[in-house]
Write a protein that holds these residues in place. Sequence first.
Motif, PDB file in Angstrom:
ATOM      1  N   GLY A  99     -34.387  -7.274  -6.096  1.00 47.57           N
ATOM      2  CA  GLY A  99     -33.453  -7.718  -7.125  1.00 47.57           C
ATOM      3  C   GLY A  99     -33.221  -6.658  -8.187  1.00 47.57           C
ATOM      4  N   ARG A 148     -33.075  -7.044 -11.316  1.00 46.43           N
ATOM      5  CA  ARG A 148     -33.885  -7.281 -12.510  1.00 46.43           C
ATOM      6  C   ARG A 148     -35.159  -6.440 -12.482  1.00 46.43           C
ATOM      7  N   ARG A 194     -34.175  -2.886 -13.395  1.00 45.12           N
ATOM      8  CA  ARG A 194     -33.884  -2.754 -14.820  1.00 45.12           C
ATOM      9  C   ARG A 194     -35.167  -2.743 -15.640  1.00 45.12           C
ATOM     10  N   LEU A 195     -36.110  -3.584 -15.252  1.00 40.94           N
ATOM     11  CA  LEU A 195     -37.378  -3.647 -15.967  1.00 40.94           C
ATOM     12  C   LEU A 195     -38.133  -2.322 -15.848  1.00 40.94           C
ATOM     13  N   TYR A 231     -30.691  -1.065 -20.148  1.00 37.76           N
ATOM     14  CA  TYR A 231     -31.266  -1.974 -19.161  1.00 37.76           C
ATOM     15  C   TYR A 231     -32.190  -3.001 -19.814  1.00 37.76           C
ATOM     16  N   HIS A 245     -30.011  -5.834 -20.865  1.00 34.75           N
ATOM     17  CA  HIS A 245     -29.598  -6.656 -19.725  1.00 34.75           C
ATOM     18  C   HIS A 245     -30.726  -7.588 -19.276  1.00 34.75           C
ATOM     19  N   ILE A 246     -31.971  -7.143 -19.427  1.00 34.52           N
ATOM     20  CA  ILE A 246     -33.092  -7.991 -19.045  1.00 34.52           C
ATOM     21  C   ILE A 246     -33.201  -9.190 -19.971  1.00 34.52           C
ATOM     22  N   ARG A 290     -30.856 -10.707 -21.615  1.00 36.98           N
ATOM     23  CA  ARG A 290     -29.721 -11.627 -21.621  1.00 36.98           C
ATOM     24  C   ARG A 290     -30.032 -12.904 -20.823  1.00 36.98           C
TER      25      ARG A 290
END
Length: 260
Positions: A100, A102, A105-106, A254, A257-258, A260
Amino acid sequence: MEWSMGLLGFAAGLLISVATAPVGVSGAVFLLPVQVSVLGVPSPAVTPTNLLYNVVAGPGALLRYWRAGRLGGPLTRLLIAGTVPGVVIGAVIRVFAVPGPRVFRLLVAALLLPLGLGLWLRTVRPAPGRALHPPSPRATTTLALAVGVAGGIYGIGGGSLLGPILVGRGTPVATVAPAALASTFVTSIVGAVTYALLSLAATGDVAPDWLLGLSCGAGGLLGGYLGARLQPHLPETALRLLLGTLATGVGAFYAVHILR
């Protein structure tokens, strides 16, 4: 693809690569959210499309560095030795395991935020009497392998990760930039070919968006040449601050975005 989308992709590739090429970043890590959120490239096709951008855009900056006699050397060979097998592994993982976004991004936020901020602080207020030593050849290749896997999964060139780490460990930006871009170029060719082959055996949007990748890459080709031409006129301090700003900016992007 409509002509307006192609023009937007060209402009994005041009602007991003002008700012990133001086510090050895292809700009793919910045182009990735533009392709997903603005240009509407589906997943996982966005990954090989981003790799195609690197293939087309890479020669611009590399030509300039080659003319200046700064292309090649042991660091380039170490990075390529790690990123090439890594990108093949990453492509297979992306097509058949589909991690994924996510998680990616993490990881990027957790890595680049402290790297970028640390690079900024060490440049503005260097610690007295503390000597920095570049990583060993084995550590450099291992690092490049891990970055290659990430590049194969998510379509980033790797310079955005390699640059802050190597420069933060004491390697000059002028040495890191051409090596990181050369590694990105070779790795992206291998990655794009791997995805093209995997698309024959997998279902879904696996093959790149060829026209969009070429449009973005054409902008990156011109922008990369201009950025590499600009680099010798910038002092090491300015280049370190630019790299720190780019790393911090990507990490912050990023991280938002996490949350959100």
